[in-house]
Design a protein around this motif. Sequence first.
Motif, PDB file in Angstrom:
ATOM      1  N   GLY A   1       0.816  -1.180   0.000  1.00  0.00           N
ATOM      2  CA  GLY A   1       0.000   0.000   0.000  1.00  0.00           C
ATOM      3  C   GLY A   1       0.868   1.256   0.000  1.00  0.00           C
ATOM      4  N   LEU A   2       0.208   2.374  -0.201  1.00  0.00           N
ATOM      5  CA  LEU A   2       0.885   3.663  -0.198  1.00  0.00           C
ATOM      6  C   LEU A   2       0.147   4.581   0.764  1.00  0.00           C
ATOM      7  N   ARG A   3       0.883   5.163   1.703  1.00  0.00           N
ATOM      8  CA  ARG A   3       0.303   6.056   2.703  1.00  0.00           C
ATOM      9  C   ARG A   3       0.808   7.478   2.506  1.00  0.00           C
ATOM     10  N   ASP A   4      -0.027   8.419   2.892  1.00  0.00           N
ATOM     11  CA  ASP A   4       0.396   9.813   2.947  1.00  0.00           C
ATOM     12  C   ASP A   4       1.388   9.921   4.095  1.00  0.00           C
ATOM     13  N   PRO A   5       2.588  10.469   3.876  1.00  0.00           N
ATOM     14  CA  PRO A   5       3.595  10.509   4.947  1.00  0.00           C
ATOM     15  C   PRO A   5       3.191  11.381   6.138  1.00  0.00           C
ATOM     16  N   ASP A   6       2.341  12.352   5.907  1.00  0.00           N
ATOM     17  CA  ASP A   6       1.950  13.237   6.997  1.00  0.00           C
ATOM     18  C   ASP A   6       0.750  12.709   7.771  1.00  0.00           C
ATOM     19  N   THR A   7      -0.320  12.365   7.053  1.00  0.00           N
ATOM     20  CA  THR A   7      -1.557  11.952   7.719  1.00  0.00           C
ATOM     21  C   THR A   7      -1.632  10.457   7.994  1.00  0.00           C
ATOM     22  N   LEU A  14      -2.151  -2.330  -3.652  1.00  0.00           N
ATOM     23  CA  LEU A  14      -1.928  -3.206  -4.786  1.00  0.00           C
ATOM     24  C   LEU A  14      -1.650  -4.593  -4.250  1.00  0.00           C
ATOM     25  N   CYS A  15      -2.287  -5.591  -4.826  1.00  0.00           N
ATOM     26  CA  CYS A  15      -2.042  -6.984  -4.450  1.00  0.00           C
ATOM     27  C   CYS A  15      -1.255  -7.624  -5.588  1.00  0.00           C
ATOM     28  N   LEU A  16      -0.109  -8.165  -5.275  1.00  0.00           N
ATOM     29  CA  LEU A  16       0.789  -8.747  -6.263  1.00  0.00           C
ATOM     30  C   LEU A  16       0.930 -10.237  -5.991  1.00  0.00           C
ATOM     31  N   LEU A  17       0.806 -11.039  -7.039  1.00  0.00           N
ATOM     32  CA  LEU A  17       0.982 -12.486  -6.933  1.00  0.00           C
ATOM     33  C   LEU A  17       2.169 -12.907  -7.785  1.00  0.00           C
ATOM     34  N   VAL A  76      -7.212   2.722  -5.778  1.00  0.00           N
ATOM     35  CA  VAL A  76      -6.793   4.031  -5.278  1.00  0.00           C
ATOM     36  C   VAL A  76      -8.048   4.739  -4.791  1.00  0.00           C
ATOM     37  N   LYS A  77      -7.978   5.332  -3.604  1.00  0.00           N
ATOM     38  CA  LYS A  77      -9.136   6.062  -3.088  1.00  0.00           C
ATOM     39  C   LYS A  77      -9.552   7.131  -4.089  1.00  0.00           C
ATOM     40  N   PRO A  78     -10.857   7.277  -4.305  1.00  0.00           N
ATOM     41  CA  PRO A  78     -11.335   8.249  -5.300  1.00  0.00           C
ATOM     42  C   PRO A  78     -10.749   9.657  -5.147  1.00  0.00           C
ATOM     43  N   ALA A  79     -10.580  10.119  -3.935  1.00  0.00           N
ATOM     44  CA  ALA A  79     -10.048  11.464  -3.720  1.00  0.00           C
ATOM     45  C   ALA A  79      -8.599  11.598  -4.183  1.00  0.00           C
ATOM     46  N   HIS A  80      -7.920  10.477  -4.386  1.00  0.00           N
ATOM     47  CA  HIS A  80      -6.505  10.516  -4.759  1.00  0.00           C
ATOM     48  C   HIS A  80      -6.253  10.007  -6.177  1.00  0.00           C
ATOM     49  N   GLN A  81      -7.324   9.672  -6.898  1.00  0.00           N
ATOM     50  CA  GLN A  81      -7.159   9.230  -8.275  1.00  0.00           C
ATOM     51  C   GLN A  81      -6.703  10.403  -9.132  1.00  0.00           C
ATOM     52  N   GLY A  82      -5.878  10.111 -10.130  1.00  0.00           N
ATOM     53  CA  GLY A  82      -5.354  11.158 -10.990  1.00  0.00           C
ATOM     54  C   GLY A  82      -4.172  11.903 -10.395  1.00  0.00           C
ATOM     55  N   LYS A  83      -3.679  11.417  -9.269  1.00  0.00           N
ATOM     56  CA  LYS A  83      -2.563  12.092  -8.587  1.00  0.00           C
ATOM     57  C   LYS A  83      -1.310  11.220  -8.549  1.00  0.00           C
ATOM     58  N   LYS A  84      -1.218  10.279  -9.475  1.00  0.00           N
ATOM     59  CA  LYS A  84      -0.041   9.424  -9.656  1.00  0.00           C
ATOM     60  C   LYS A  84       0.158   8.378  -8.564  1.00  0.00           C
ATOM     61  N   ALA A  92       6.662   0.272  -8.126  1.00  0.00           N
ATOM     62  CA  ALA A  92       7.261  -0.664  -7.167  1.00  0.00           C
ATOM     63  C   ALA A  92       7.261  -2.080  -7.747  1.00  0.00           C
ATOM     64  N   VAL A  93       6.167  -2.451  -8.422  1.00  0.00           N
ATOM     65  CA  VAL A  93       6.075  -3.762  -9.073  1.00  0.00           C
ATOM     66  C   VAL A  93       7.118  -3.863 -10.191  1.00  0.00           C
ATOM     67  N   LEU A  94       7.255  -2.803 -10.966  1.00  0.00           N
ATOM     68  CA  LEU A  94       8.207  -2.813 -12.075  1.00  0.00           C
ATOM     69  C   LEU A  94       9.640  -2.935 -11.577  1.00  0.00           C
ATOM     70  N   ALA A  95       9.926  -2.363 -10.423  1.00  0.00           N
ATOM     71  CA  ALA A  95      11.258  -2.505  -9.833  1.00  0.00           C
ATOM     72  C   ALA A  95      11.529  -3.968  -9.463  1.00  0.00           C
ATOM     73  N   LEU A  96      10.522  -4.653  -8.919  1.00  0.00           N
ATOM     74  CA  LEU A  96      10.663  -6.083  -8.610  1.00  0.00           C
ATOM     75  C   LEU A  96      10.846  -6.889  -9.892  1.00  0.00           C
ATOM     76  N   SER A  97      10.046  -6.557 -10.893  1.00  0.00           N
ATOM     77  CA  SER A  97      10.127  -7.233 -12.192  1.00  0.00           C
ATOM     78  C   SER A  97      11.528  -7.116 -12.771  1.00  0.00           C
TER      79      SER A  97
END
Length: 152
Positions: A1-7, A14-17, A76-84, A92-97
């Motif tokens: 997951g990805l968290r806001d560093p402040d809040t 993302l679930c990866l198999l 991605v939470k709707p309020a954060h969609q479109g914000k990369k 992160a997945v591509l780095a593992l790949s």
Amino acid sequence: GLRDPDTKEVLGVLCLLRKPPTDGEMMSVIMSLGKPPHYKPKVWGKEPPKREAALTKGMKKLAYKGPQYVVYLMAVKPAHQGKKVGGALLKAVLALSDRDSVPAYLECAGERLQGLYGHLGFERHALAEIEDPSNQEGSGPLKMASMLRKPG
């Protein structure tokens, strides 16, 4: 997951198999979360078992054989969609790949998502057009694509 560093709010997950799930594994996960939402007529219309069987059959045509990282689920939470946020999760997945020299694989519906994933290096692997066996009014075929990003 990805968290806001402040809040510390979770912005997306993302679930990866490491390999594609079997039908039994998928149903086990779905049932552990309660009755699938598409079995509620207001959500998925009439005859959900027929529609689910058609979807499963169509998606089998999309499969990639061989070692892979499977992006099984991303939200991605709707309020954060479109914000990369989704891009950050996928990077992160591509780095593992890249690290493990294994392709990354995902499935999506619609041209918009194919374009979005294409910007991250994914290429269309296969297409499937899935007809609705219930002939529900207003439902057209679902156009699904599998996409693959080779390790860099």
